[in-house]
Design a protein around this motif. Structure first.
Motif, PDB file in Angstrom:
ATOM      1  N   GLY A   1      28.705  57.987  36.820  1.00 42.75           N
ATOM      2  CA  GLY A   1      30.049  57.425  36.982  1.00 42.75           C
ATOM      3  C   GLY A   1      30.838  57.456  35.680  1.00 42.75           C
ATOM      4  O   GLY A   1      32.010  57.853  35.659  1.00 42.75           O
ATOM      5  N   LYS A   2      30.164  57.111  34.581  1.00 38.84           N
ATOM      6  CA  LYS A   2      30.830  57.115  33.269  1.00 38.84           C
ATOM      7  C   LYS A   2      31.294  58.530  32.919  1.00 38.84           C
ATOM      8  O   LYS A   2      32.415  58.722  32.432  1.00 38.84           O
ATOM      9  CB  LYS A   2      29.871  56.561  32.215  1.00 38.84           C
ATOM     10  N   ASN A   3      30.442  59.517  33.193  1.00 37.39           N
ATOM     11  CA  ASN A   3      30.830  60.904  32.887  1.00 37.39           C
ATOM     12  C   ASN A   3      32.053  61.341  33.704  1.00 37.39           C
ATOM     13  O   ASN A   3      32.905  62.081  33.217  1.00 37.39           O
ATOM     14  CB  ASN A   3      29.666  61.863  33.154  1.00 37.39           C
ATOM     15  N   LEU A   4      32.098  60.851  34.932  1.00 37.58           N
ATOM     16  CA  LEU A   4      33.249  61.178  35.775  1.00 37.58           C
ATOM     17  C   LEU A   4      34.524  60.540  35.192  1.00 37.58           C
ATOM     18  O   LEU A   4      35.577  61.168  35.114  1.00 37.58           O
ATOM     19  CB  LEU A   4      32.984  60.656  37.192  1.00 37.58           C
TER      20      LEU A   4
ATOM     21  N   PHE B   1      34.420  39.156  37.199  1.00 38.27           N
ATOM     22  CA  PHE B   1      33.512  39.276  36.049  1.00 38.27           C
ATOM     23  C   PHE B   1      34.306  39.664  34.802  1.00 38.27           C
ATOM     24  O   PHE B   1      34.069  39.132  33.709  1.00 38.27           O
ATOM     25  CB  PHE B   1      32.411  40.303  36.344  1.00 38.27           C
ATOM     26  N   ALA B   2      35.265  40.579  34.981  1.00 39.07           N
ATOM     27  CA  ALA B   2      36.110  40.988  33.842  1.00 39.07           C
ATOM     28  C   ALA B   2      36.839  39.768  33.269  1.00 39.07           C
ATOM     29  O   ALA B   2      36.891  39.578  32.047  1.00 39.07           O
ATOM     30  CB  ALA B   2      37.108  42.058  34.289  1.00 39.07           C
ATOM     31  N   ASP B   3      37.375  38.932  34.157  1.00 43.16           N
ATOM     32  CA  ASP B   3      38.083  37.726  33.706  1.00 43.16           C
ATOM     33  C   ASP B   3      37.126  36.793  32.952  1.00 43.16           C
ATOM     34  O   ASP B   3      37.459  36.241  31.912  1.00 43.16           O
ATOM     35  CB  ASP B   3      38.691  36.980  34.903  1.00 43.16           C
ATOM     36  N   GLU B   4      35.930  36.659  33.535  1.00 43.62           N
ATOM     37  CA  GLU B   4      34.933  35.736  32.969  1.00 43.62           C
ATOM     38  C   GLU B   4      34.538  36.117  31.546  1.00 43.62           C
ATOM     39  O   GLU B   4      34.392  35.247  30.688  1.00 43.62           O
ATOM     40  CB  GLU B   4      33.717  35.811  33.892  1.00 43.62           C
ATOM     41  N   ILE B   5      34.382  37.418  31.289  1.00 48.62           N
ATOM     42  CA  ILE B   5      33.895  37.836  29.957  1.00 48.62           C
ATOM     43  C   ILE B   5      35.037  38.166  28.987  1.00 48.62           C
ATOM     44  O   ILE B   5      34.796  38.510  27.846  1.00 48.62           O
ATOM     45  CB  ILE B   5      32.929  39.042  30.050  1.00 48.62           C
ATOM     46  N   GLY B   6      36.276  38.060  29.479  1.00 52.52           N
ATOM     47  CA  GLY B   6      37.413  38.300  28.592  1.00 52.52           C
ATOM     48  C   GLY B   6      37.768  39.759  28.390  1.00 52.52           C
ATOM     49  O   GLY B   6      38.310  40.132  27.344  1.00 52.52           O
ATOM     50  N   ALA B   7      37.454  40.605  29.388  1.00 47.44           N
ATOM     51  CA  ALA B   7      37.908  42.006  29.322  1.00 47.44           C
ATOM     52  C   ALA B   7      39.373  42.053  29.754  1.00 47.44           C
ATOM     53  O   ALA B   7      39.858  41.139  30.426  1.00 47.44           O
ATOM     54  CB  ALA B   7      37.049  42.878  30.239  1.00 47.44           C
ATOM     55  N   ASP B   8      40.060  43.123  29.387  1.00 43.97           N
ATOM     56  CA  ASP B   8      41.481  43.220  29.756  1.00 43.97           C
ATOM     57  C   ASP B   8      41.680  43.798  31.145  1.00 43.97           C
ATOM     58  O   ASP B   8      42.712  43.574  31.770  1.00 43.97           O
ATOM     59  CB  ASP B   8      42.226  44.089  28.728  1.00 43.97           C
ATOM     60  N   ALA B   9      40.714  44.605  31.622  1.00 41.67           N
ATOM     61  CA  ALA B   9      40.898  45.203  32.947  1.00 41.67           C
ATOM     62  C   ALA B   9      39.570  45.585  33.580  1.00 41.67           C
ATOM     63  O   ALA B   9      38.622  45.965  32.885  1.00 41.67           O
ATOM     64  CB  ALA B   9      41.780  46.451  32.837  1.00 41.67           C
ATOM     65  N   TYR B  10      39.542  45.478  34.901  1.00 38.16           N
ATOM     66  CA  TYR B  10      38.423  45.999  35.693  1.00 38.16           C
ATOM     67  C   TYR B  10      38.929  47.261  36.389  1.00 38.16           C
ATOM     68  O   TYR B  10      40.026  47.259  36.950  1.00 38.16           O
ATOM     69  CB  TYR B  10      37.972  44.962  36.728  1.00 38.16           C
ATOM     70  N   CYS B  11      38.140  48.332  36.353  1.00 41.99           N
ATOM     71  CA  CYS B  11      38.538  49.578  37.021  1.00 41.99           C
ATOM     72  C   CYS B  11      37.501  49.922  38.085  1.00 41.99           C
ATOM     73  O   CYS B  11      36.328  50.134  37.777  1.00 41.99           O
ATOM     74  CB  CYS B  11      38.600  50.721  36.013  1.00 41.99           C
ATOM     75  N   ALA B  12      37.960  49.977  39.314  1.00 42.02           N
ATOM     76  CA  ALA B  12      37.038  50.231  40.428  1.00 42.02           C
ATOM     77  C   ALA B  12      36.527  51.659  40.428  1.00 42.02           C
ATOM     78  O   ALA B  12      35.411  51.928  40.876  1.00 42.02           O
ATOM     79  CB  ALA B  12      37.733  49.924  41.755  1.00 42.02           C
ATOM     80  N   ASP B  13      37.339  52.589  39.938  1.00 37.31           N
ATOM     81  CA  ASP B  13      36.902  53.987  39.930  1.00 37.31           C
ATOM     82  C   ASP B  13      37.584  54.743  38.791  1.00 37.31           C
ATOM     83  O   ASP B  13      38.344  54.170  38.007  1.00 37.31           O
ATOM     84  CB  ASP B  13      37.169  54.662  41.294  1.00 37.31           C
ATOM     85  N   ALA B  14      37.291  56.051  38.745  1.00 34.69           N
ATOM     86  CA  ALA B  14      37.775  56.858  37.626  1.00 34.69           C
ATOM     87  C   ALA B  14      39.314  56.951  37.608  1.00 34.69           C
ATOM     88  O   ALA B  14      39.923  56.919  36.527  1.00 34.69           O
ATOM     89  CB  ALA B  14      37.157  58.247  37.698  1.00 34.69           C
ATOM     90  N   MET B  15      39.918  57.041  38.772  1.00 37.89           N
ATOM     91  CA  MET B  15      41.384  57.139  38.802  1.00 37.89           C
ATOM     92  C   MET B  15      42.013  55.833  38.291  1.00 37.89           C
ATOM     93  O   MET B  15      43.026  55.852  37.583  1.00 37.89           O
ATOM     94  CB  MET B  15      41.891  57.453  40.215  1.00 37.89           C
ATOM     95  N   ALA B  16      41.393  54.704  38.662  1.00 34.08           N
ATOM     96  CA  ALA B  16      41.897  53.413  38.176  1.00 34.08           C
ATOM     97  C   ALA B  16      41.774  53.343  36.658  1.00 34.08           C
ATOM     98  O   ALA B  16      42.656  52.792  35.974  1.00 34.08           O
ATOM     99  CB  ALA B  16      41.125  52.265  38.832  1.00 34.08           C
ATOM    100  N   ALA B  17      40.689  53.925  36.124  1.00 35.88           N
ATOM    101  CA  ALA B  17      40.504  53.929  34.661  1.00 35.88           C
ATOM    102  C   ALA B  17      41.629  54.722  33.992  1.00 35.88           C
ATOM    103  O   ALA B  17      42.171  54.320  32.958  1.00 35.88           O
ATOM    104  CB  ALA B  17      39.140  54.520  34.309  1.00 35.88           C
ATOM    105  N   LYS B  18      41.972  55.859  34.605  1.00 31.76           N
ATOM    106  CA  LYS B  18      43.036  56.693  34.030  1.00 31.76           C
ATOM    107  C   LYS B  18      44.384  55.951  34.082  1.00 31.76           C
ATOM    108  O   LYS B  18      45.132  55.931  33.096  1.00 31.76           O
ATOM    109  CB  LYS B  18      43.114  58.002  34.813  1.00 31.76           C
ATOM    110  N   ASP B  19      44.677  55.309  35.217  1.00 29.13           N
ATOM    111  CA  ASP B  19      45.942  54.569  35.342  1.00 29.13           C
ATOM    112  C   ASP B  19      45.997  53.419  34.339  1.00 29.13           C
ATOM    113  O   ASP B  19      47.020  53.171  33.702  1.00 29.13           O
ATOM    114  CB  ASP B  19      46.089  54.006  36.765  1.00 29.13           C
ATOM    115  N   THR B  20      44.868  52.714  34.218  1.00 32.62           N
ATOM    116  CA  THR B  20      44.821  51.566  33.313  1.00 32.62           C
ATOM    117  C   THR B  20      44.996  52.017  31.864  1.00 32.62           C
ATOM    118  O   THR B  20      45.773  51.423  31.107  1.00 32.62           O
ATOM    119  CB  THR B  20      43.473  50.821  33.473  1.00 32.62           C
ATOM    120  N   ALA B  21      44.293  53.076  31.490  1.00 32.38           N
ATOM    121  CA  ALA B  21      44.429  53.592  30.118  1.00 32.38           C
ATOM    122  C   ALA B  21      45.876  54.006  29.870  1.00 32.38           C
ATOM    123  O   ALA B  21      46.430  53.769  28.787  1.00 32.38           O
ATOM    124  CB  ALA B  21      43.484  54.773  29.909  1.00 32.38           C
TER     125      ALA B  21
END
Ligand code: B1M
Length: 210
Positions: free
Chosen positions: A104-107, A185-205
């Motif tokens: 998943g990370k590689n994707l 979980f993202a909120d709990e640990i103080g991350a700025d965003a949770y990304c459900a998939d690779a496209m969400a990661a691209k949009d968030t970035a």
């Protein structure tokens, strides 16, 4: 059987040479690389996942499926990676400590690169100290963390805590993903965003690096 279904079967069976051959054939006949990934390679992993969970497949067999999938990815990666890379927008990414899952990370890396981001991929089993060092070395603005195990997802918090200790937390946006991870979980640990998939990661970035 469609070529997509055939490709999925080859991934499931861990038949790396067949995956390579069919992926190349589909590319040559004009099939879109993203469709090959989604409907062929990842569809194969969707056959593997429940079988692994139910004990019908074991680690060596799943490794063979992962390797076969990787052969297809090798062909597709250059076709979807963007060329307009801006060094000013660097994302450091890795799978957290104790975790060896990287499909998943590689994707996510491939999709981020296709979006023109400069991605520094730290690989798997990345310690909090290694994330911190990479942020400093690369002057990164975004950190991406992946975890697939309920035990290792806790290491995301360790990494965020070390970023705070090192005075880096305000310099970086942190996005996380992986099957056991969620928005809460993202909120709990103080991350700025949770990304459900690779496209969400691209949009968030894209939003973080506007
Ligand atoms: Co593992 N494994 N595994 N495994 N494995 C899971 C995760 C598991 C759910 C299987 C199950 O159902 N029992 C289970 C975890 C249970 C839990 O923690 N609750 C499990 C286990 C138990 C284990 C071992 C402990 C097994 C053992 O040894 N007894 C062991 C642990 C090793 C370790 O890491 N220390 C282990 C080993 C392995 C293999 C090595 C055999 C292999 C990994 C090969 C590799 O990655 N190179 C493997 C695999 C393949 C799986 C399953 C079957 C498939 C994972 C996968 O690649 N999915 C998995 C079952 C499952 O997830 N249902 C399982 C496809 C991939 C595209 O999806 O990774 O979710 P995913 O990524 C998505 C999103 O989540 C998101 O985008 C991706 C693309 O859309 N995303 C991000 C992911 N990371 C992101 C980061 C971001 C953003 C989005 O950053 C910003």
């Amino acid at each position: 059987m469609s070529e997509f279904a055939q490709l999925a079967q080859f991934v499931y069976k861990g038949a790396a040479p067949s995956v390579k051959e069919l992926t190349q054939k589909m590319v040559d006949s004009g099939t879109s690389p993203m469709e090959i990934i989604t409907n062929g390679l990842l569809a194969g992993m969707d056959i593997v996942s429940p079988k692994f969970k139910n004990g019908e497949m074991f680690v060596p067999e799943v490794m063979m499926s992962a390797r076969a999938l990787g052969e297809g990815m090798k062909i597709l990666k250059p076709l979807i990676s963007g060329e307009d890379v801006s060094v000013a927008k660097t994302i450091v990414i890795g799978t957290v400590s104790g975790d060896l899952h990287d499909i998943g990370k590689n994707l996510v890396v491939m999709i981020l690169e296709s979006g023109g981001f400069n991605v520094v991929d730290l690989g798997v089993d990345v310690s909090p100290a290694k994330f911190v060092a990479a942020v400093k070395e690369n002057n990164a603005q975004v950190v991406g963390m992946s975890a697939l195990l309920t035990t290792t997802m806790l290491n995301m918090k360790e990494t965020i805590d070390l970023m705070k200790e090192e005075g880096l937390r305000d310099q970086v946006k942190i996005m996380i993903g992986g099957a056991p991870v969620s928005q809460s979980f993202a909120d709990e640990i103080g991350a700025d965003a949770y990304c459900a998939d690779a496209m969400a990661a691209k949009d968030t970035a894209g939003k973080f690096l506007k």
